[in-house]
Write an enzyme that holds these catalytic residues in place. Structure first.
Site, PDB file in Angstrom:
ATOM      1  N   SER A  11       8.544  -1.089  -2.892  1.00  0.00           N
ATOM      2  CA  SER A  11       7.287  -1.740  -2.537  1.00  0.00           C
ATOM      3  C   SER A  11       7.800  -3.370  -2.275  1.00  0.00           C
ATOM      4  CB  SER A  11       6.330  -1.626  -3.690  1.00  0.00           C
ATOM      5  OG  SER A  11       4.969  -2.922  -3.509  1.00  0.00           O
ATOM      6  N   HIS A  36       7.281   0.630   1.439  1.00  0.00           N
ATOM      7  CA  HIS A  36       5.942   0.558   1.029  1.00  0.00           C
ATOM      8  C   HIS A  36       5.216  -0.681   0.921  1.00  0.00           C
ATOM      9  CE1 HIS A  36       2.846   2.751  -1.603  1.00  0.00           C
ATOM     10  NE2 HIS A  36       2.521   1.437  -2.113  1.00  0.00           N
ATOM     11  N   ASP A  38       2.003  -2.939   0.307  1.00  0.00           N
ATOM     12  CA  ASP A  38       0.535  -2.847  -0.541  1.00  0.00           C
ATOM     13  C   ASP A  38      -0.489  -4.103   0.456  1.00  0.00           C
ATOM     14  OD1 ASP A  38       1.155  -0.980  -2.432  1.00  0.00           O
ATOM     15  OD2 ASP A  38       2.629  -2.377  -3.289  1.00  0.00           O
ATOM     16  N   MET A  40      -3.785  -5.650  -0.332  1.00  0.00           N
ATOM     17  CA  MET A  40      -5.107  -5.800  -1.346  1.00  0.00           C
ATOM     18  C   MET A  40      -6.156  -6.707  -0.818  1.00  0.00           C
ATOM     19  SD  MET A  40      -2.849  -5.899  -4.663  1.00  0.00           S
ATOM     20  CE  MET A  40      -1.324  -4.860  -5.023  1.00  0.00           C
ATOM     21  N   HIS A  69      -0.514   1.045   2.117  1.00  0.00           N
ATOM     22  CA  HIS A  69      -1.235   1.512   1.142  1.00  0.00           C
ATOM     23  C   HIS A  69      -2.248   0.647   1.044  1.00  0.00           C
ATOM     24  CE1 HIS A  69      -1.693   1.655  -3.935  1.00  0.00           C
ATOM     25  NE2 HIS A  69      -2.737   2.368  -2.847  1.00  0.00           N
ATOM     26  N   MET A  71      -5.493  -0.956  -0.359  1.00  0.00           N
ATOM     27  CA  MET A  71      -6.446  -1.282  -1.508  1.00  0.00           C
ATOM     28  C   MET A  71      -7.376  -2.138  -1.092  1.00  0.00           C
ATOM     29  SD  MET A  71      -3.109  -1.407  -4.237  1.00  0.00           S
ATOM     30  CE  MET A  71      -1.971  -1.810  -3.022  1.00  0.00           C
ATOM     31  N   MET A 140      -1.858   7.173  -8.210  1.00  0.00           N
ATOM     32  CA  MET A 140      -1.494   5.997  -8.960  1.00  0.00           C
ATOM     33  C   MET A 140      -1.126   6.173 -10.491  1.00  0.00           C
ATOM     34  SD  MET A 140      -1.625   3.456  -6.474  1.00  0.00           S
ATOM     35  CE  MET A 140      -1.335   2.251  -7.732  1.00  0.00           C
ATOM     36  N   ASP A 177       3.056   6.089  -7.829  1.00  0.00           N
ATOM     37  CA  ASP A 177       3.217   4.506  -7.451  1.00  0.00           C
ATOM     38  C   ASP A 177       2.764   3.857  -8.866  1.00  0.00           C
ATOM     39  OD1 ASP A 177       3.010   1.931  -6.457  1.00  0.00           O
ATOM     40  OD2 ASP A 177       1.252   2.157  -4.859  1.00  0.00           O
TER      41      ASP A 177
HETATM   42  C1  DX5 Z   1       0.257  -1.564  -7.420  1.00  0.00           C
HETATM   43  C2  DX5 Z   1       0.989  -1.361  -6.146  1.00  0.00           C
HETATM   44  C3  DX5 Z   1       2.364  -0.959  -6.246  1.00  0.00           C
HETATM   45  C4  DX5 Z   1       3.227  -1.817  -6.918  1.00  0.00           C
HETATM   46  C5  DX5 Z   1       4.174  -1.139  -7.615  1.00  0.00           C
HETATM   47  O1  DX5 Z   1      -1.095  -1.948  -7.012  1.00  0.00           O
HETATM   48  O2  DX5 Z   1       0.283  -0.334  -5.166  1.00  0.00           O
HETATM   49  O3  DX5 Z   1       2.951  -0.620  -4.984  1.00  0.00           O
HETATM   50  O4  DX5 Z   1       3.618  -2.567  -6.223  1.00  0.00           O
HETATM   51  O5  DX5 Z   1       5.216  -1.941  -8.302  1.00  0.00           O
HETATM   52  P1  DX5 Z   1       5.924  -1.642  -9.620  1.00  0.00           P
HETATM   53  O6  DX5 Z   1       6.935  -0.685  -9.028  1.00  0.00           O
HETATM   54  O7  DX5 Z   1       6.568  -3.010 -10.080  1.00  0.00           O
HETATM   55  O8  DX5 Z   1       5.069  -0.996 -10.473  1.00  0.00           O
HETATM   56 ZN    ZN Z   2       1.378   0.698  -3.660  1.00  0.00          ZN
END
Ligand code: DX5
Ligand code: ZN
Length: 219
Positions: A11, A36, A38, A40, A69, A71, A140, A177
């Site tokens: 990620s 990956h 993320d 948000m 991903h 969110m 998750m 994840d």
């Molecule tokens: C959380 C993200 C993850 C996160 C994982 O909302 O979707 O992808 O970055 O990070 P670690 O591996 O540090 O938990």
């Molecule tokens: Zn993620």
């Protein structure tokens, strides 16, 4: 049905954003299969990251699979932007207010793979009606929103989804994840996961350790 080989999806949330292209190249060369990403929106989750323009900027730095991903809510108005930016798989959350089926179909119609993600408290039954179209199911193992959180054991849920995927006869990635490290990775693989997202565990100790960190997650 046999499982697919285990693939690692670092990620980039844990990368150095001031040199993001370079970081993507480094994890590519270190052996990551997926990148990956993320996204948000500060609304679906209480944190804000980046949008499609940033994905577009890092696209030339790797030919690996861009695993986006989302969110965010709503998703539909931005599908085109993420496809145009170079996403290979777009995953939305089952908990969004908009119609999930329509949006999954819009993602596929735009020419990329689609996935659905469930928060720790969401019943996995919600994915069953979408199996016909899904390329990925993302379980998750933390509440989405932040990297670096503690792992929540979702083994039972992973096993249930493994059963659903195998029974469907389709090839669907089963990704986990949140809080993934060599120990929790092992648990998830045993339960049936085949794509592991990791931020903290990959990016810790600097670039010279990325390859070793990725290798340690493979079980
Ligand atoms: C959380 C993200 C993850 C996160 C994982 O909302 O979707 O992808 O970055 O990070 P670690 O591996 O540090 O938990
Ligand atoms: Zn993620």
């Amino acid at each position: 049905m046999p499982q697919q080989p285990v693939r690692i999806a670092p990620s980039i949330l844990s990368a150095d954003f001031s040199i993001l292209g370079e970081e993507v190249r480094r994890i590519d060369e270190a052996g990551a299969e997926y990148i990956h990403i993320d996204v948000m929106d500060g609304h679906f989750v209480p944190n804000l990251t980046f949008g499609a323009p940033v994905v577009k900027c890092i696209r030339p730095h790797s030919k690996k699979i861009f695993d986006v991903h989302l969110m965010i809510d709503p998703v539909a108005p931005l599908v085109k932007d993420f496809v145009g930016a170079g996403a290979d798989i777009i995953t939305l959350h089952a908990e969004i207010a908009e119609d999930v089926r329509t949006t999954l179909e819009a993602i596929k119609a735009a020419g990329v793979k689609c996935g659905i993600s469930v928060k720790p408290g969401t019943d996995i039954a919600v994915v069953s009606e979408h199996l016909y179209i899904l390329d990925m199911i993302l379980i998750m193992t933390v509440e989405p929103g932040f990297g670096g959180q503690g792992f929540m054991d979702m083994s039972e849920k992973i096993r249930a989804v493994r059963g659903m995927i195998d029974a469907s006869g389709r090839t669907i990635d089963l990704e986990v994840d949140g809080g993934i490290n060599p120990e929790t990775a092992k648990q998830c693989i045993e339960a049936g996961a085949d794509v592991l997202v990791a931020g903290t565990a990959v990016f810790k100790d600097g670039p010279e350790k990325y390859a070793e960190n990725i290798q340690k997650l493979r079980g």
